[in-house]
Design an enzyme around this catalytic site. Structure first.
Site, PDB file in Angstrom:
ATOM      1  N   ILE A 194     -16.338  -5.000  14.528  1.00 33.86           N
ATOM      2  CA  ILE A 194     -17.168  -6.193  14.390  1.00 33.86           C
ATOM      3  C   ILE A 194     -17.129  -6.990  15.694  1.00 33.86           C
ATOM      4  CG2 ILE A 194     -17.575  -8.278  13.014  1.00 33.86           C
ATOM      5  CD1 ILE A 194     -17.744  -5.612  11.394  1.00 33.86           C
ATOM      6  N   TYR A 212      -0.865  -1.703  13.426  1.00 29.70           N
ATOM      7  CA  TYR A 212      -2.043  -2.387  12.881  1.00 29.70           C
ATOM      8  C   TYR A 212      -2.547  -1.680  11.622  1.00 29.70           C
ATOM      9  CZ  TYR A 212      -6.671  -4.538  12.635  1.00 29.70           C
ATOM     10  OH  TYR A 212      -7.800  -5.213  12.198  1.00 29.70           O
ATOM     11  N   THR A 240     -16.604  -9.893  17.499  1.00 29.60           N
ATOM     12  CA  THR A 240     -15.968 -11.225  17.379  1.00 29.60           C
ATOM     13  C   THR A 240     -15.101 -11.447  18.622  1.00 29.60           C
ATOM     14  OG1 THR A 240     -13.885 -10.472  16.408  1.00 29.60           O
ATOM     15  CG2 THR A 240     -15.709 -10.856  14.865  1.00 29.60           C
ATOM     16  N   PRO A 241     -14.567 -12.641  18.803  1.00 33.32           N
ATOM     17  CA  PRO A 241     -13.659 -12.859  19.940  1.00 33.32           C
ATOM     18  C   PRO A 241     -12.475 -11.888  19.963  1.00 33.32           C
ATOM     19  CG  PRO A 241     -14.359 -14.956  19.060  1.00 33.32           C
ATOM     20  CD  PRO A 241     -14.898 -13.904  18.116  1.00 33.32           C
ATOM     21  N   SER A 249     -12.380 -18.960  14.052  1.00 40.23           N
ATOM     22  CA  SER A 249     -13.045 -17.955  14.887  1.00 40.23           C
ATOM     23  C   SER A 249     -13.611 -16.814  14.042  1.00 40.23           C
ATOM     24  CB  SER A 249     -12.003 -17.390  15.881  1.00 40.23           C
ATOM     25  OG  SER A 249     -12.552 -16.392  16.701  1.00 40.23           O
ATOM     26  N   ASP A 275      -6.115 -22.626  10.258  1.00 38.68           N
ATOM     27  CA  ASP A 275      -5.914 -21.754  11.412  1.00 38.68           C
ATOM     28  C   ASP A 275      -4.819 -22.411  12.257  1.00 38.68           C
ATOM     29  OD1 ASP A 275      -8.102 -19.492  12.816  1.00 38.68           O
ATOM     30  OD2 ASP A 275      -6.465 -20.281  14.065  1.00 38.68           O
TER      31      ASP A 275
HETATM   32  N1  LIG Z   1     -13.261  -7.821  14.607  1.00 39.03           N
HETATM   33  C1  LIG Z   1     -13.059  -6.616  14.092  1.00 39.03           C
HETATM   34  O1  LIG Z   1     -13.562  -5.587  14.583  1.00 39.03           O
HETATM   35  C2  LIG Z   1     -12.206  -6.476  12.848  1.00 39.03           C
HETATM   36  C3  LIG Z   1     -12.221  -5.234  12.197  1.00 39.03           C
HETATM   37  C4  LIG Z   1     -11.460  -5.071  11.046  1.00 39.03           C
HETATM   38  C5  LIG Z   1     -10.694  -6.108  10.575  1.00 39.03           C
HETATM   39  N2  LIG Z   1     -10.700  -7.307  11.219  1.00 39.03           N
HETATM   40  C6  LIG Z   1      -9.874  -8.373  10.660  1.00 39.03           C
HETATM   41  O2  LIG Z   1     -10.670  -9.499  10.381  1.00 39.03           O
HETATM   42  C7  LIG Z   1      -9.882 -10.684  10.491  1.00 39.03           C
HETATM   43  C8  LIG Z   1     -10.593 -11.656  11.405  1.00 39.03           C
HETATM   44  O3  LIG Z   1     -10.728 -11.050  12.674  1.00 39.03           O
HETATM   45  P1  LIG Z   1     -11.773 -11.562  13.756  1.00 39.03           P
HETATM   46  O4  LIG Z   1     -12.364 -10.386  14.379  1.00 39.03           O
HETATM   47  O5  LIG Z   1     -12.618 -12.618  13.170  1.00 39.03           O
HETATM   48  O6  LIG Z   1     -10.742 -12.161  14.829  1.00 39.03           O
HETATM   49  P2  LIG Z   1     -10.686 -13.555  15.603  1.00 39.03           P
HETATM   50  O7  LIG Z   1      -9.641 -13.366  16.647  1.00 39.03           O
HETATM   51  O8  LIG Z   1     -12.046 -13.967  16.009  1.00 39.03           O
HETATM   52  O9  LIG Z   1     -10.150 -14.549  14.478  1.00 39.03           O
HETATM   53  C9  LIG Z   1      -8.842 -14.462  13.990  1.00 39.03           C
HETATM   54  C10 LIG Z   1      -8.354 -15.875  13.702  1.00 39.03           C
HETATM   55  O10 LIG Z   1      -7.045 -15.767  13.112  1.00 39.03           O
HETATM   56  C11 LIG Z   1      -6.269 -16.811  13.660  1.00 39.03           C
HETATM   57  N3  LIG Z   1      -4.842 -16.498  13.552  1.00 39.03           N
HETATM   58  C12 LIG Z   1      -4.174 -15.487  14.143  1.00 39.03           C
HETATM   59  N4  LIG Z   1      -2.872 -15.567  13.833  1.00 39.03           N
HETATM   60  C13 LIG Z   1      -2.728 -16.655  13.028  1.00 39.03           C
HETATM   61  C14 LIG Z   1      -1.629 -17.262  12.381  1.00 39.03           C
HETATM   62  N5  LIG Z   1      -0.379 -16.777  12.510  1.00 39.03           N
HETATM   63  N6  LIG Z   1      -1.830 -18.355  11.617  1.00 39.03           N
HETATM   64  C15 LIG Z   1      -3.084 -18.873  11.495  1.00 39.03           C
HETATM   65  N7  LIG Z   1      -4.154 -18.357  12.093  1.00 39.03           N
HETATM   66  C16 LIG Z   1      -3.980 -17.254  12.846  1.00 39.03           C
HETATM   67  C17 LIG Z   1      -6.714 -16.924  15.105  1.00 39.03           C
HETATM   68  O11 LIG Z   1      -6.348 -18.181  15.663  1.00 39.03           O
HETATM   69  C18 LIG Z   1      -8.210 -16.726  14.982  1.00 39.03           C
HETATM   70  O12 LIG Z   1      -8.881 -17.960  14.810  1.00 39.03           O
HETATM   71  C19 LIG Z   1      -8.520 -10.225  11.005  1.00 39.03           C
HETATM   72  O13 LIG Z   1      -7.624 -10.115   9.911  1.00 39.03           O
HETATM   73  C20 LIG Z   1      -8.798  -8.874  11.605  1.00 39.03           C
HETATM   74  O14 LIG Z   1      -7.670  -8.033  11.605  1.00 39.03           O
HETATM   75  C21 LIG Z   1     -11.443  -7.513  12.347  1.00 39.03           C
END
Ligand SMILES: NC(=O)c1ccc[n+]([C@@H]2O[C@H](COP(=O)([O-])OP(=O)(O)OC[C@H]3O[C@@H](n4cnc5c(N)ncnc54)[C@H](O)[C@@H]3O)[C@@H](O)[C@H]2O)c1
Length: 263
Positions: free
Chosen positions: A204, A171, A206-207, A15, A37
């Site tokens: 960002i 977080y 994203t889902p 994702s 994942d």
């Molecule tokens: N989206 C934002 O605004 C944002 C901002 C800053 C940081 N981030 C970081 O970026 C990264 C990706 O986030 P995203 O927005 O793409 O989120 P997302 O929810 O789209 O993707 C996260 C993925 O991590 C997987 N995941 C969660 N726990 C897991 C585990 N224990 N083992 C294996 N897989 C696991 C989920 O199944 C999912 O596919 C994360 O670390 C998030 O904290 C996101």
């Protein structure tokens, strides 16, 4: 020669940011990918997207169901990657979960542990496994002949590892830990020709964030660019750090946040 002649391993690849990163590696010429994942259906979608950008049979992308909080599963993931492709050159540790949006006195120890065991310990476990593998392999040639490295690790932190925000101590702490763990590993493994950096995304699209879009308005307006970023915009920075174009970048926490952390 491709900028990515090696093997890419990406966690969270079902994702969002990590999915965009995996697809970008394939689009930019990486032909060996390991997608990890806990969401198998999402991994299958990422595999389909990779076929679309690379062409049928042009890139090998294996999906390995993995919970990054399990040391055993992470070890099995790397054994599988090496059995399939012989090495791991670009490790992107993006699996993560969102904040519980509570202040400390409302946060239970279980909530605190869940966020930290995935975002911090899970990132450390996969980074550690990547480093162990990279220590055992020789550098690959680079696109322009400059000295290569044994491997490059990119950990996905957050702008909230640099600054705080209301109701997110668990977080923010987990992401600050990722940034500083990355710096320590960068110091320790420079002598081994391994580069280790982090990327700090802002808000960002994203889902992870979509169900909370209205709640995020105040956060979006903090950034001078006043919009959400895209997963592609983060993936672009991850790919730069993973590549030999970033050969002198070590221990960085690269913000990709539309200016959120300027002030
Ligand atoms: N989206 C934002 O605004 C944002 C901002 C800053 C940081 N981030 C970081 O970026 C990264 C990706 O986030 P995203 O927005 O793409 O989120 P997302 O929810 O789209 O993707 C996260 C993925 O991590 C997987 N995941 C969660 N726990 C897991 C585990 N224990 N083992 C294996 N897989 C696991 C989920 O199944 C999912 O596919 C994360 O670390 C998030 O904290 C996101």
């Amino acid at each position: 020669m491709s900028l990515y002649p090696g093997v890419a391993l990406i966690t969270g690849a079902a994702s969002g940011i990590s999915q965009a990163t995996a697809v970008s590696f394939a689009r930019e010429g990486c032909t060996k990918l390991v997608l990890a994942d806990r969401d198998e259906a999402g991994l299958a979608r990422t595999q389909q997207l990779i076929v679309q950008v690379a062409g049928e049979g042009k890139a090998a992308a294996i999906a390995v169901k993995t919970d990054v909080t399990s040391a055993e599963q992470v070890e099995a993931l790397f054994l599988r990657a090496v059995a399939e492709f012989g090495r791991v050159d670009y490790a992107v540790n993006g699996a993560g979960v969102l904040s519980n949006n509570k202040r400390s006195h409302d946060t239970t120890p279980d909530e605190f542990d869940r966020i930290n065991v995935i975002n911090y310990r899970g990132c450390w476990l996969t980074s550690r496994a990547a480093i162990k593998q990279m220590l055992s392999q020789d550098p690959l040639p680079t696109h322009d002949g400059r000295p290569g490295v044994r491997g490059s690790v990119v950990n996905i932190a957050s702008q909230l590892g640099i600054v705080g925000r209301p109701a997110a101590p668990a977080y923010c702490g987990s992401k600050a830990a990722v940034i500083n763990m990355t710096k320590c590993d960068a110091i320790d493994y420079s002598r081994d020709a391994i580069r280790i950096n982090s990327v700090c995304p802002g808000v960002i699209d994203t889902p992870m964030t979509q169900p909370n879009a209205s709640v995020l308005e105040p956060a979006i307006s903090i950034a001078p660019m006043e919009r959400m970023g895209t997963a592609q915009e983060v993936a672009d920075c991850v790919l730069f750090l993973a590549s030999s174009k970033a050969s002198f970048v070590q221990g960085a926490a690269m913000v990709v946040d539309g200016g959120y952390t300027i002030n």
